[in-house]
Design a protein around this motif. Structure first.
Motif, mmCIF file in Angstrom:
data_model
loop_
_atom_site.group_PDB
_atom_site.id
_atom_site.type_symbol
_atom_site.label_atom_id
_atom_site.label_comp_id
_atom_site.label_asym_id
_atom_site.label_seq_id
_atom_site.Cartn_x
_atom_site.Cartn_y
_atom_site.Cartn_z
ATOM 1 N N ARG A 80 0.832 -1.205 0.000
ATOM 2 C CA ARG A 80 0.000 0.000 0.000
ATOM 3 C C ARG A 80 0.867 1.255 0.000
ATOM 4 N NH1 ARG A 80 -4.134 2.420 4.336
ATOM 5 N NH2 ARG A 80 -5.230 3.784 2.904
ATOM 6 N N ILE A 81 1.935 1.251 0.780
ATOM 7 C CA ILE A 81 2.857 2.386 0.813
ATOM 8 C C ILE A 81 3.457 2.608 -0.571
ATOM 9 C CG2 ILE A 81 5.109 3.154 1.675
ATOM 10 C CD1 ILE A 81 4.303 1.853 4.387
ATOM 11 N N GLN A 82 3.844 1.546 -1.235
ATOM 12 C CA GLN A 82 4.423 1.673 -2.580
ATOM 13 C C GLN A 82 3.410 2.256 -3.559
ATOM 14 O OE1 GLN A 82 7.626 1.416 -3.397
ATOM 15 N NE2 GLN A 82 7.936 1.037 -1.212
ATOM 16 N N ARG A 83 2.157 1.818 -3.466
ATOM 17 C CA ARG A 83 1.113 2.359 -4.349
ATOM 18 C C ARG A 83 0.875 3.842 -4.060
ATOM 19 N NH1 ARG A 83 -1.409 -2.542 -3.114
ATOM 20 N NH2 ARG A 83 -2.876 -1.472 -1.733
ATOM 21 N N LEU A 84 0.850 4.178 -2.775
ATOM 22 C CA LEU A 84 0.650 5.587 -2.407
ATOM 23 C C LEU A 84 1.804 6.456 -2.883
ATOM 24 C CD1 LEU A 84 -0.797 5.196 1.196
ATOM 25 C CD2 LEU A 84 -2.000 6.085 -0.808
ATOM 26 N N LEU A 85 3.028 5.958 -2.734
ATOM 27 C CA LEU A 85 4.190 6.716 -3.213
ATOM 28 C C LEU A 85 4.144 6.895 -4.723
ATOM 29 C CD1 LEU A 85 7.079 5.256 -1.024
ATOM 30 C CD2 LEU A 85 6.230 7.607 -1.027
ATOM 31 N N ALA A 118 1.451 6.929 -6.599
ATOM 32 C CA ALA A 118 0.372 7.871 -6.886
ATOM 33 C C ALA A 118 0.820 9.304 -6.574
ATOM 34 C CB ALA A 118 -0.873 7.507 -6.079
ATOM 35 N N TYR A 119 1.554 9.470 -5.483
ATOM 36 C CA TYR A 119 2.059 10.790 -5.108
ATOM 37 C C TYR A 119 3.026 11.321 -6.160
ATOM 38 C CZ TYR A 119 4.650 14.347 -2.515
ATOM 39 O OH TYR A 119 5.263 15.513 -2.134
ATOM 40 N N ARG A 120 3.942 10.454 -6.613
ATOM 41 C CA ARG A 120 4.901 10.872 -7.649
ATOM 42 C C ARG A 120 4.168 11.252 -8.936
ATOM 43 N NH1 ARG A 120 6.885 6.542 -6.133
ATOM 44 N NH2 ARG A 120 8.816 5.814 -5.419
#
Length: 64
Positions: free
Chosen positions: A12-17, A19-21
């Motif tokens: 989830r953290i990787q997906r959020l990062l 999406a943020y990028r």
């Protein structure tokens, strides 16, 4: 059990990062496009003002 939850959180953290990028990249592109359009608008405004000034000058010459 804990390992699976940690794995899910990491994913989830990787997906959020990601999406943020992506959002930051899209914002940067939008700002660049805005700046390009503002510059184009200013150039068009200068050209229109020049044309209006020439028309006024021609009208003044015809009235004289």
């Amino acid at each position: 059990m804990i390992d699976a939850e940690i794995q899910q959180l990491e994913e989830r953290i990787q997906r959020l990062l990601a999406a943020y990028r992506q959002a930051r990249l899209e914002q940067k592109r939008a700002l660049q496009e805005r700046d390009r359009l503002l510059a184009l608008n200013a150039e068009l405004r200068r050209r229109i003002e020049g044309i209006v000034e020439r028309v006024r000058s021609l009208e003044s010459e015809q009235q004289a």
